[in-house]
Design a protein around this motif. Structure first.
Motif, PDB file in Angstrom:
ATOM      1  N   GLU A 153      69.926  15.986 -63.630  1.00  0.00           N
ATOM      2  CA  GLU A 153      69.064  15.678 -62.494  1.00  0.00           C
ATOM      3  C   GLU A 153      69.501  14.368 -61.857  1.00  0.00           C
ATOM      4  O   GLU A 153      69.700  13.356 -62.549  1.00  0.00           O
ATOM      5  CB  GLU A 153      67.607  15.585 -62.968  1.00  0.00           C
ATOM      6  CG  GLU A 153      66.613  15.376 -61.849  1.00  0.00           C
ATOM      7  CD  GLU A 153      65.186  15.368 -62.357  1.00  0.00           C
ATOM      8  OE1 GLU A 153      64.276  15.045 -61.561  1.00  0.00           O
ATOM      9  OE2 GLU A 153      64.976  15.682 -63.556  1.00  0.00           O
ATOM     10  N   GLY A 154      69.678  14.364 -60.566  1.00  0.00           N
ATOM     11  CA  GLY A 154      70.129  13.173 -59.871  1.00  0.00           C
ATOM     12  C   GLY A 154      71.633  12.965 -59.972  1.00  0.00           C
ATOM     13  O   GLY A 154      72.149  11.915 -59.578  1.00  0.00           O
ATOM     14  N   LEU A 185      84.593  10.719 -77.204  1.00  0.00           N
ATOM     15  CA  LEU A 185      84.055  12.028 -76.822  1.00  0.00           C
ATOM     16  C   LEU A 185      82.567  11.930 -76.485  1.00  0.00           C
ATOM     17  O   LEU A 185      82.074  12.583 -75.556  1.00  0.00           O
ATOM     18  CB  LEU A 185      84.281  13.037 -77.947  1.00  0.00           C
ATOM     19  CG  LEU A 185      85.678  13.660 -78.029  1.00  0.00           C
ATOM     20  CD1 LEU A 185      85.809  14.510 -79.283  1.00  0.00           C
ATOM     21  CD2 LEU A 185      85.961  14.508 -76.794  1.00  0.00           C
ATOM     22  N   LYS A 186      81.847  11.114 -77.247  1.00  0.00           N
ATOM     23  CA  LYS A 186      80.419  10.920 -76.959  1.00  0.00           C
ATOM     24  C   LYS A 186      80.234  10.284 -75.588  1.00  0.00           C
ATOM     25  O   LYS A 186      79.325  10.655 -74.830  1.00  0.00           O
ATOM     26  CB  LYS A 186      79.789  10.041 -78.039  1.00  0.00           C
ATOM     27  CG  LYS A 186      79.607  10.731 -79.382  1.00  0.00           C
ATOM     28  CD  LYS A 186      78.989   9.778 -80.393  1.00  0.00           C
ATOM     29  CE  LYS A 186      78.835  10.456 -81.761  1.00  0.00           C
ATOM     30  NZ  LYS A 186      78.276   9.507 -82.768  1.00  0.00           N
ATOM     31  N   GLU A 187      81.080   9.296 -75.266  1.00  0.00           N
ATOM     32  CA  GLU A 187      80.983   8.642 -73.976  1.00  0.00           C
ATOM     33  C   GLU A 187      81.303   9.624 -72.843  1.00  0.00           C
ATOM     34  O   GLU A 187      80.626   9.646 -71.804  1.00  0.00           O
ATOM     35  CB  GLU A 187      81.943   7.452 -73.925  1.00  0.00           C
ATOM     36  CG  GLU A 187      82.031   6.741 -72.580  1.00  0.00           C
ATOM     37  CD  GLU A 187      80.721   6.090 -72.150  1.00  0.00           C
ATOM     38  OE1 GLU A 187      80.624   5.694 -70.974  1.00  0.00           O
ATOM     39  OE2 GLU A 187      79.789   6.000 -72.985  1.00  0.00           O
ATOM     40  N   LEU A 188      82.339  10.443 -73.053  1.00  0.00           N
ATOM     41  CA  LEU A 188      82.697  11.443 -72.050  1.00  0.00           C
ATOM     42  C   LEU A 188      81.565  12.450 -71.882  1.00  0.00           C
ATOM     43  O   LEU A 188      81.257  12.886 -70.763  1.00  0.00           O
ATOM     44  CB  LEU A 188      83.991  12.159 -72.463  1.00  0.00           C
ATOM     45  CG  LEU A 188      84.603  13.125 -71.444  1.00  0.00           C
ATOM     46  CD1 LEU A 188      84.958  12.389 -70.150  1.00  0.00           C
ATOM     47  CD2 LEU A 188      85.851  13.789 -72.024  1.00  0.00           C
ATOM     48  N   ASP A 197      77.089  14.642 -68.760  1.00  0.00           N
ATOM     49  CA  ASP A 197      75.654  14.936 -68.657  1.00  0.00           C
ATOM     50  C   ASP A 197      75.049  14.292 -67.412  1.00  0.00           C
ATOM     51  O   ASP A 197      74.225  14.892 -66.716  1.00  0.00           O
ATOM     52  CB  ASP A 197      74.917  14.422 -69.902  1.00  0.00           C
ATOM     53  CG  ASP A 197      75.050  15.374 -71.075  1.00  0.00           C
ATOM     54  OD1 ASP A 197      75.350  16.561 -70.849  1.00  0.00           O
ATOM     55  OD2 ASP A 197      74.854  14.927 -72.224  1.00  0.00           O
ATOM     56  N   ALA A 198      75.465  13.059 -67.130  1.00  0.00           N
ATOM     57  CA  ALA A 198      74.932  12.350 -65.960  1.00  0.00           C
ATOM     58  C   ALA A 198      75.370  13.025 -64.670  1.00  0.00           C
ATOM     59  O   ALA A 198      74.595  13.160 -63.714  1.00  0.00           O
ATOM     60  CB  ALA A 198      75.394  10.896 -65.982  1.00  0.00           C
TER      61      ALA A 198
END
Length: 280
Positions: free
Chosen positions: A31-32, A18-21, A26-27
């Protein structure tokens, strides 16, 4: 397909995933990130959620115990991840707007399940599944009263967008939990036969509007007939669809092996191949 959950330890592995997802989401939305993802809203994502949910259901049904394979289980794993991603994505959108987070949703769901299972997390003793389901409905209605709201109507939580056959199942199920149903399976079966007779009378009349109405009434009662016997009409029909398509695909394959198109076979030839396929 390796079972990484067993290797790493269930809760810890799930939390890490879940943290990885969350990092990936978030990415994408930061931004970007991806311009298309950034401009989406929870509302624009609804069709994608429906599509992926249907794909997950299809994968699970294709992985039925009698013909489960490594490939079909891998398909379920993949589709389950796709649905999880979309739910995380939508939750992130609400979180960015400072409304609520996925953690809020999960904590709410956990608390609700504990509250609605007093026979597991409390000392309530239930003697049957009917008692369990009836108690579930009572708790749901009581929750609204405790929040200062008038108790919801029995069918208030029924999603408007459910496919008709699934909705008929849920309506019959909820009505039964509320105590509004036939006293016995025999009584319901007699009602089903009565609905069939009404359909035949409508058919004989040639009145298309009446035929539509009575055919719907019969289907609605047939769904309840199955529900009382532990059968879900939508799943049974889904299996029948898959079976028909599998057999028809075999007929097409045989025709191609002969250098023919399916339309070039006579009905007798297709029936012979159909009967052959049924034996497999």
């Amino acid at each position: 397909m390796a079972n990484s959950t067993n290797e790493q330890g269930g809760a810890e592995a799930s939390a890490d995933a879940l943290k990885e997802l969350d990092r990936v989401t978030d990415a994408l939305l930061g931004e970007g990130g991806c311009p298309w993802d950034i401009e989406q809203t929870p509302w624009t994502m609804t069709d994608y959620i429906l599509e992926e949910a249907f794909e997950l259901v299809e994968a699970i049904r294709a992985d039925a115990p009698e013909h489960s394979t490594e490939e079909s289980r891998s398909e379920v794993m993949e589709e389950l991840g796709d649905v999880a991603f979309l739910l995380q994505f939508v939750a992130k959108k609400y979180s960015q707007a400072e409304h609520f987070s996925l953690a809020d949703s999960l904590k709410y769901a956990a608390a609700k399940m504990v509250r609605r299972h007093p026979h597991v997390f409390g000392d309530l003793h239930l003697n049957s599944e009917d008692e369990l389901l009836s108690n579930w409905e009572k708790i749901k209605r009581a929750e609204r009263s405790e929040d200062g709201e008038a108790p919801k109507r029995v069918f208030a939580s029924l999603p408007k967008g459910l496919p008709p056959m699934l909705k008929a199942y849920r309506i019959n199920s909820k009505a039964a939990r509320a105590g509004f149903t036939w006293d016995s399976d025999d009584a319901q079966e007699a009602h089903l036969q009565s609905e069939w007779q009404e359909w035949k009378e409508a058919e004989a009349s040639g009145d298309e509007e009446k035929m539509q109405e009575e055919f719907g009434d019969y289907l609605f009662s047939l769904v309840e007939y199955g529900r009382r016997r532990g059968l879900k009409a939508s799943m049974a029909l889904g299996d029948a669809n898959v079976k028909f398509l599998r057999r028809f695909n075999h007929i097409e394959d045989v025709a191609r092996e002969k250098g023919q198109d399916i339309t070039e076979l006579s009905l007798d030839e297709m029936n012979a191949l159909w009967d052959e396929t049924k034996k497999k």
